[in-house]
Design a protein around this motif. Structure first.
Motif, PDB file in Angstrom:
ATOM      1  N   LEU A 219       0.842  -1.205   0.000  1.00 34.77           N
ATOM      2  CA  LEU A 219       0.000   0.000   0.000  1.00 34.77           C
ATOM      3  C   LEU A 219       0.874   1.251   0.000  1.00 34.77           C
ATOM      4  O   LEU A 219       0.813   2.083   0.912  1.00 34.77           O
ATOM      5  N   GLY A 220       1.663   1.376  -1.057  1.00 35.83           N
ATOM      6  CA  GLY A 220       2.552   2.528  -1.182  1.00 35.83           C
ATOM      7  C   GLY A 220       1.984   3.581  -2.103  1.00 35.83           C
ATOM      8  O   GLY A 220       0.788   3.587  -2.435  1.00 35.83           O
ATOM      9  N   ILE A 221       2.862   4.494  -2.517  1.00 36.64           N
ATOM     10  CA  ILE A 221       2.494   5.569  -3.445  1.00 36.64           C
ATOM     11  C   ILE A 221       3.274   5.339  -4.734  1.00 36.64           C
ATOM     12  O   ILE A 221       4.508   5.349  -4.729  1.00 36.64           O
ATOM     13  N   ALA A 222       2.567   5.151  -5.841  1.00 35.01           N
ATOM     14  CA  ALA A 222       3.215   4.907  -7.130  1.00 35.01           C
ATOM     15  C   ALA A 222       3.637   6.214  -7.781  1.00 35.01           C
ATOM     16  O   ALA A 222       3.306   7.310  -7.315  1.00 35.01           O
ATOM     17  N   HIS A 223       4.376   6.090  -8.875  1.00 32.50           N
ATOM     18  CA  HIS A 223       4.817   7.276  -9.617  1.00 32.50           C
ATOM     19  C   HIS A 223       3.590   8.075 -10.080  1.00 32.50           C
ATOM     20  O   HIS A 223       2.482   7.531 -10.156  1.00 32.50           O
ATOM     21  N   PRO A 224       3.782   9.357 -10.408  1.00 32.81           N
ATOM     22  CA  PRO A 224       2.636  10.183 -10.807  1.00 32.81           C
ATOM     23  C   PRO A 224       1.843   9.512 -11.936  1.00 32.81           C
ATOM     24  O   PRO A 224       2.422   8.920 -12.829  1.00 32.81           O
ATOM     25  N   THR A 225       0.560   9.521 -11.801  1.00 31.82           N
ATOM     26  CA  THR A 225      -0.281  10.331 -10.927  1.00 31.82           C
ATOM     27  C   THR A 225      -0.741   9.618  -9.650  1.00 31.82           C
ATOM     28  O   THR A 225      -1.716  10.036  -9.019  1.00 31.82           O
ATOM     29  N   GLY A 226      -0.087   8.567  -9.279  1.00 30.81           N
ATOM     30  CA  GLY A 226      -0.366   7.878  -8.027  1.00 30.81           C
ATOM     31  C   GLY A 226      -1.193   6.616  -8.136  1.00 30.81           C
ATOM     32  O   GLY A 226      -1.047   5.696  -7.339  1.00 30.81           O
ATOM     33  N   TYR A 227      -2.162   6.582  -9.081  1.00 30.61           N
ATOM     34  CA  TYR A 227      -2.994   5.398  -9.343  1.00 30.61           C
ATOM     35  C   TYR A 227      -3.616   4.801  -8.075  1.00 30.61           C
ATOM     36  O   TYR A 227      -3.474   3.609  -7.801  1.00 30.61           O
ATOM     37  N   PRO A 228      -4.353   5.586  -7.292  1.00 26.46           N
ATOM     38  CA  PRO A 228      -4.911   5.044  -6.048  1.00 26.46           C
ATOM     39  C   PRO A 228      -5.916   3.920  -6.269  1.00 26.46           C
ATOM     40  O   PRO A 228      -5.964   2.967  -5.483  1.00 26.46           O
ATOM     41  N   LEU A 229      -6.728   4.009  -7.334  1.00 24.94           N
ATOM     42  CA  LEU A 229      -7.706   2.953  -7.592  1.00 24.94           C
ATOM     43  C   LEU A 229      -6.994   1.637  -7.886  1.00 24.94           C
ATOM     44  O   LEU A 229      -7.341   0.590  -7.325  1.00 24.94           O
ATOM     45  N   TYR A 230      -6.002   1.681  -8.750  1.00 24.40           N
ATOM     46  CA  TYR A 230      -5.254   0.463  -9.075  1.00 24.40           C
ATOM     47  C   TYR A 230      -4.558  -0.083  -7.834  1.00 24.40           C
ATOM     48  O   TYR A 230      -4.540  -1.301  -7.605  1.00 24.40           O
ATOM     49  N   THR A 231      -3.989   0.799  -7.024  1.00 25.15           N
ATOM     50  CA  THR A 231      -3.264   0.365  -5.830  1.00 25.15           C
ATOM     51  C   THR A 231      -4.170  -0.395  -4.868  1.00 25.15           C
ATOM     52  O   THR A 231      -3.800  -1.459  -4.355  1.00 25.15           O
ATOM     53  N   LEU A 232      -5.350   0.147  -4.627  1.00 24.55           N
ATOM     54  CA  LEU A 232      -6.258  -0.485  -3.671  1.00 24.55           C
ATOM     55  C   LEU A 232      -6.792  -1.818  -4.191  1.00 24.55           C
ATOM     56  O   LEU A 232      -6.875  -2.802  -3.451  1.00 24.55           O
ATOM     57  N   ILE A 233      -7.137  -1.857  -5.481  1.00 24.14           N
ATOM     58  CA  ILE A 233      -7.589  -3.135  -6.052  1.00 24.14           C
ATOM     59  C   ILE A 233      -6.420  -4.118  -6.094  1.00 24.14           C
ATOM     60  O   ILE A 233      -6.585  -5.316  -5.818  1.00 24.14           O
ATOM     61  N   GLY A 234      -5.244  -3.609  -6.427  1.00 24.04           N
ATOM     62  CA  GLY A 234      -4.057  -4.464  -6.467  1.00 24.04           C
ATOM     63  C   GLY A 234      -3.721  -5.049  -5.114  1.00 24.04           C
ATOM     64  O   GLY A 234      -3.255  -6.190  -5.016  1.00 24.04           O
ATOM     65  N   ARG A 235      -3.955  -4.274  -4.064  1.00 22.65           N
ATOM     66  CA  ARG A 235      -3.723  -4.802  -2.711  1.00 22.65           C
ATOM     67  C   ARG A 235      -4.639  -5.996  -2.443  1.00 22.65           C
ATOM     68  O   ARG A 235      -4.203  -7.019  -1.882  1.00 22.65           O
ATOM     69  N   LEU A 236      -5.896  -5.891  -2.856  1.00 26.91           N
ATOM     70  CA  LEU A 236      -6.816  -7.023  -2.692  1.00 26.91           C
ATOM     71  C   LEU A 236      -6.331  -8.232  -3.490  1.00 26.91           C
ATOM     72  O   LEU A 236      -6.429  -9.372  -3.040  1.00 26.91           O
ATOM     73  N   ALA A 237      -5.773  -7.969  -4.678  1.00 30.98           N
ATOM     74  CA  ALA A 237      -5.289  -9.064  -5.526  1.00 30.98           C
ATOM     75  C   ALA A 237      -4.151  -9.825  -4.873  1.00 30.98           C
ATOM     76  O   ALA A 237      -4.001 -11.035  -5.089  1.00 30.98           O
ATOM     77  N   THR A 238      -3.337  -9.142  -4.067  1.00 26.85           N
ATOM     78  CA  THR A 238      -2.195  -9.827  -3.443  1.00 26.85           C
ATOM     79  C   THR A 238      -2.635 -10.908  -2.464  1.00 26.85           C
ATOM     80  O   THR A 238      -1.846 -11.792  -2.118  1.00 26.85           O
ATOM     81  N   PHE A 239      -3.903 -10.844  -2.028  1.00 34.35           N
ATOM     82  CA  PHE A 239      -4.401 -11.876  -1.119  1.00 34.35           C
ATOM     83  C   PHE A 239      -4.708 -13.189  -1.844  1.00 34.35           C
ATOM     84  O   PHE A 239      -5.081 -14.177  -1.207  1.00 34.35           O
ATOM     85  N   MET A 240      -4.552 -13.186  -3.172  1.00 32.68           N
ATOM     86  CA  MET A 240      -4.693 -14.453  -3.899  1.00 32.68           C
ATOM     87  C   MET A 240      -3.613 -15.438  -3.475  1.00 32.68           C
ATOM     88  O   MET A 240      -3.774 -16.648  -3.643  1.00 32.68           O
ATOM     89  N   GLY A 241      -2.504 -14.900  -2.987  1.00 27.64           N
ATOM     90  CA  GLY A 241      -1.491 -15.743  -2.368  1.00 27.64           C
ATOM     91  C   GLY A 241      -0.541 -16.454  -3.305  1.00 27.64           C
ATOM     92  O   GLY A 241       0.190 -17.356  -2.877  1.00 27.64           O
ATOM     93  N   PHE A 242      -0.497 -16.054  -4.588  1.00 25.75           N
ATOM     94  CA  PHE A 242       0.440 -16.705  -5.508  1.00 25.75           C
ATOM     95  C   PHE A 242       1.874 -16.338  -5.164  1.00 25.75           C
ATOM     96  O   PHE A 242       2.147 -15.274  -4.612  1.00 25.75           O
ATOM     97  N   LYS A 243       2.790 -17.226  -5.522  1.00 24.13           N
ATOM     98  CA  LYS A 243       4.210 -16.980  -5.348  1.00 24.13           C
ATOM     99  C   LYS A 243       4.907 -17.098  -6.700  1.00 24.13           C
ATOM    100  O   LYS A 243       4.634 -18.041  -7.438  1.00 24.13           O
ATOM    101  N   PRO A 244       5.779 -16.127  -7.042  1.00 21.21           N
ATOM    102  CA  PRO A 244       6.095 -14.916  -6.297  1.00 21.21           C
ATOM    103  C   PRO A 244       4.907 -13.955  -6.257  1.00 21.21           C
ATOM    104  O   PRO A 244       3.962 -14.108  -7.031  1.00 21.21           O
ATOM    105  N   ASN A 245       4.980 -12.989  -5.372  1.00 22.77           N
ATOM    106  CA  ASN A 245       3.848 -12.111  -5.128  1.00 22.77           C
ATOM    107  C   ASN A 245       3.403 -11.355  -6.362  1.00 22.77           C
ATOM    108  O   ASN A 245       2.207 -11.101  -6.551  1.00 22.77           O
TER     109      ASN A 245
END
Length: 655
Positions: free
Chosen positions: A45-71
Motif C-alpha cells: 500500500l505505497g504511493i506509485a509514480h505520478p499520478t499515483g494510481y490510487p484505484l489500481y493500488t487499492l484493487i491491487g492490494r486485494l489481488a495480493t491476497f490471492m497468495g500466488f508466489k512470487p507475489n
C-alpha cells in the motif's frame, strides 16, 4: 435460443479463448518498466509514480491476497482479469454500435462482435499489457465500460445509467489520466443525444457531485504518504506535493515540445505501430468501416473519430520510450471500425454461412503477435539476481536505469533477495522527496553527506516549484552531493554503480568491473594492477539469457546489453592482471550472446593465440569467416598465421 443464452455462450467463448492464451503467455514473475514498482506499491500500500494510481493500488492490494508466489504473479493475474473484463465489455460495445446502425441479422452481429473482441485481445500492445503488472488493462476496461454505459443511456435515456456513468467516469481518473482523451467525445455524444440536459441543473448537479465524490479516492495519497510507506513516490503529504503528483508535473518536459518534422515522424511511427497491432490484412477493413458508419450513423462516426484523433494528437506529443500503451484508445476505436467494415462487406455477400468464417479473423493477430507477447519466462528476474548477487554484504549500489532498479527493488523488498544491499536510483536523486526518504530510511549512510544533500535541496526547491532557478548551481550541488555520500561511505562499505561516468560524476574514481556492476575505488589506491575480485564466471545465472525461445524486443535488447558490456570490461580488466584463462571465458560468453559483434571474436581469437591454443584459434577464425564474409581477406591471413604457428610447434615441440 434466447438472447441471454447467446450472450452467455459468446462471453464464455471470450473468457475461454482469450484466457487460455493469456495464461500461456502470462509472466510468472517480475518484468521491466513499472512492474516491480507497482507490485511493491500493491503489496505494501505505497504511493506509485505520478499520478499515483490510487484505484489500481487499492484493487491491487486485494489481488495480493490471492497468495500466488512470487507475489507479483498476483498483480500479473489481475491485469489478465481486467483485460478479459474489457474484452467482454468490448463485445457489447461493438454489438451496440451495430444495433445503432442495423437491427437486422442479429446472429451475424453477434459473430462480428465476438470476432472484434478477440481480434483486440490478440493485438500486440493490449496483449502485452494483459500478461504483466501494469495499470493500462484497468484503464481499457473502464474506458470500454464507460462507452457501453453512455451507449445504453443514448438508447434508453435512463438517468440511473447516466449517473452510474458519471460516477465511474470520475472513478476512472483514480487510475490513469489517459481517460482525459474521452472527455470531448463523451460531451459530444451527451449533447448530441439530449441537448436539453444543459438546461436541467438538477441532473448536472447530481452528476457533478458523483464525479467529485468518486475523485475523493485520491485522498488515499496524502493519508498513506503521511505513514511513510516503503514506496512513497513524491511524498504527496501536503497540498503542494499532492497537486504536483496528481498532475504529473515532472513529465511535462516531455509533452508538446516536438517540431513539425518530429511530429510527422511520430505519425509514421504510429502507422507502423497500428500495423503491428492488427497486421495489414485486417487494416484493409478500416476504410469500409468508415464508409459504413458515415452512411448509417454519422453521430457515432464523429464520436469514434474524436477519440481516435484526440488520442493520436496527445500521444504523439508525449516523448517517452514506452509510448505504445498511450495509443490504446485509438487501437480500441480501430478494432470497432474494422468490425463495421466487416459488417459492410458482408452486406454484399449472399451466402449466410460465410458469417461463420468471421470467427477466423482473430487468428491473424494471434499468429503474428503470440511470440512478442509471450512473457512466460524469468529473463528479467534472472537479470535482477545477477545485478544483486555479486556486491559485498551491506554495500551501496547506484543504478542509472529504471529497468535495472524497478525489478531489483522488487526482488529485494518483496522476495527478500539481497535485502542487505542499499539500492539508489541515480535519476530519482534529482527529486527532493527521494533524497528526504534516503535520509530518513538510511541515516547511517546518507547523514554523512547531510550538508551536501541539504545544499542540493536548497538549489532544487525553486526548480520543483517552477520558479526561477540557477542551472549551474543546481548541477554543481547535484554532483557534489553524490560524490560526497560515495566518498564518505567507502571506508565502511563497498560502493557499486551500473555506469562508469555520467555528467562528470565518478570521473575521479577507479572502476573495477564486478559481475554486472562497477566497484568504485578512490584514484590513487593502486588497485588497478593488484585488485582481483575472485568471482567465478559460473556464478552468473544464464539459463534464461541463452534461451533462444524468449523473444527480445528493442527495449529488452538494450537492457540486456549490460551483460556483454560488463563481460567485455571484465575481460579487459582481467587481461591487465594476466588472468588470461578467465579473459577467454568471459569473451566466449560475450560471443555467444552477441555472435555478430566482431570485436568480441577478434579479442577471443587474440587471447586464444596468446594462450597458444592454436587448434581452438583456428576454429574461432573459421567461425568468424562464416559470420563476417566481408572480412574474408583479413581472416584468411589470420588462419594462415595460425597454421604456420601450428606447423612451427610440430617442428619444434619445446616452443
Amino acid at each position: 435460443m434466447t438472447n441471454k443464452k447467446y450472450h452467455l455462450i459468446l462471453i464464455a467463448a471470450i473468457i475461454l479463448v482469450a484466457g487460455t492464451f493469456y495464461l500461456i503467455t502470462l509472466s510468472p514473475t517480475v518484468t521491466l518498466i513499472d512492474c516491480g514498482e507497482l507490485a511493491i506499491v500493491c503489496k505494501t500500500l505505497g504511493i506509485a509514480h505520478p499520478t499515483g494510481y490510487p484505484l489500481y493500488t487499492l484493487i491491487g492490494r486485494l489481488a495480493t491476497f490471492m497468495g500466488f508466489k512470487p507475489n507479483v504473479l498476483c498483480t500479473n493475474m489481475l491485469s489478465m482479469i481486467f483485460s478479459i473484463c474489457a474484452l467482454i465489455c468490448l463485445y457489447f460495445l461493438i454489438l451496440l454500435t451495430l444495433k445503432f446502425t442495423s437491427n437486422k441479422k442479429e446472429n451475424e452481429n453477434r459473430f462480428i462482435s465476438l470476432a472484434g473482441s478477440l481480434t483486440f485481445a490478440f493485438s500486440l500492445t493490449f496483449w502485452n499489457i494483459s500478461v504483466v503488472t501494469e495499470v493500462y488493462s484497468l484503464t481499457v476496461f473502464l474506458s470500454v465500460l464507460l462507452c457501453v454505459l453512455i451507449f445504453i443511456w443514448r438508447k434508453t435515456r435512463d438517468l440511473r445509467t447516466f449517473f452510474l456513468f458519471t460516477f465511474l467516469f470520475g472513478l476512472a481518473f483514480g487510475n490513469h489520466l489517459l481517460i482525459f482523451i474521452f472527455i470531448p467525445a463523451f460531451l459530444f455524444l451527451i449533447l448530441a443525444t439530449d441537448f436539453t440536459i444543459v438546461k436541467r441543473p438538477k441532473i448536472i448537479g447530481i452528476a457533478t457531485l458523483l464525479i467529485v465524490f468518486s475523485l475523493t479516492i485520491y485522498i488515499y495519497l496524502p493519508l498513506r504518504s503521511s505513514q511513510s510507506p516503503l514506496m512513497n513516490w513524491g511524498d504527496p503529504v501536503n497540498s503542494g506535493k499532492f497537486f504536483r503528483h496528481i498532475s504529473g508535473w515532472q513529465y511535462r518536459v516531455w509533452m508538446f515540445t516536438k517540431t513539425p518534422n518530429q511530429l510527422l515522424s511520430e505519425l509514421k511511427n504510429y502507422a507502423l505501430l497500428l500495423k503491428d497491432q492488427f497486421t495489414p490484412y485486417l487494416l484493409i477493413f478500416i476504410p469500409f468501416g468508415l464508409i459504413y458508419l458515415f452512411r448509417k450513423n454519422k453521430t457515432l462516426l464523429v464520436f469514434f473519430l474524436i477519440i481516435w484523433f484526440g488520442n493520436i494528437i496527445y500521444a504523439s506529443n508525449y516523448d517517452i520510450p514506452d509510448i505504445a500503451p498511450y495509443f490504446l484508445p485509438s487501437f480500441l476505436v480501430s478494432v470497432i471500425i474494422i468490425s463495421m467494415g466487416i459488417k459492410f462487406l458482408l452486406s454484399f455477400i449472399k451466402f449466410g454461412y460465410l458469417k461463420y468464417f468471421i470467427l477466423l479473423l482473430p487468428i491473424v493477430p494471434l499468429v503474428f503477435n503470440i511470440e512478442p507477447s509471450n512473457f512466460h519466462h524469468k529473463l528479467y528476474e534472472e537479470m535482477s539476481k545477477n545485478l544483486l548477487k555479486f556486491p559485498e554484504e551491506n554495500s551501496l549500489v547506484i543504478m542509472d536505469n529504471w529497468d535495472y532498479y524497478s525489478p531489483s527493488i522488487y526482488m529485494q523488498h518483496i522476495e527478500g533477495f539481497r535485502d542487505d544491499v542499499v539500492l539508489v536510483d541515480f535519476e530519482l536523486l534529482r527529486r527532493s522527496w527521494y533524497i528526504e526518504g534516503l535520509l530518513k530510511n538510511y541515516p547511517e549512510i546518507f547523514n554523512k553527506a547531510e550538508r551536501e544533500m541539504k545544499d542540493f535541496l536548497v538549489s532544487l526547491k525553486p526548480f520543483e516549484r517552477q520558479e526561477k532557478y540557477n542551472a549551474y548551481y543546481l548541477q554543481r550541488d547535484f554532483v557534489n552531493m553524490i560524490s560526497s555520500f560515495v566518498r564518505k561511505n567507502m571506508e565502511e562499505r563497498h560502493v557499486y554503480t551500473t555506469f562508469k561516468e555520467k555528467e562528470g560524476i565518478f570521473k575521479d574514481f577507479e572502476k573495477i568491473p564486478v559481475g554486472l556492476l562497477y566497484e568504485l575505488h578512490r584514484s590513487g589506491d593502486s588497485v588497478g594492477g593488484t585488485y582481483y575480485y575472485p568471482i567465478d564466471i559460473e556464478e552468473f545465472e544464464t539459463t534464461q539469457l541463452f534461451d533462444s525461445t524468449i523473444y527480445w524486443d528493442d527495449r529488452t535488447k538494450s537492457v540486456m546489453s549490460i551483460y556483454t558490456r560488463m563481460w567485455g570490461d571484465r575481460s579487459n580488466f582481467l587481461y591487465g592482471i594476466k588472468k588470461l584463462h578467465r579473459v577467454k571465458e568471459y569473451l566466449e560468453l560475450a560471443c555467444k550472446m552477441e555472435p555478430h559483434n566482431i570485436i568480441y571474436w577478434q579479442n577471443l581469437a587474440v587471447i586464444t593465440m596468446e594462450l597458444k591454443h592454436y587448434d581452438e584459434a583456428l576454429i574461432i577464425f573459421e567461425k568468424m569467416a562464416s559470420l563476417f564474409p566481408e572480412k574474408e581477406r583479413e581472416i584468411s591471413l589470420a588462419i594462415q598465421d595460425v597454421r604456420r604457428r601450428m606447423d612451427s610447434r610440430l617442428s619444434n615441440p619445446t616452443e
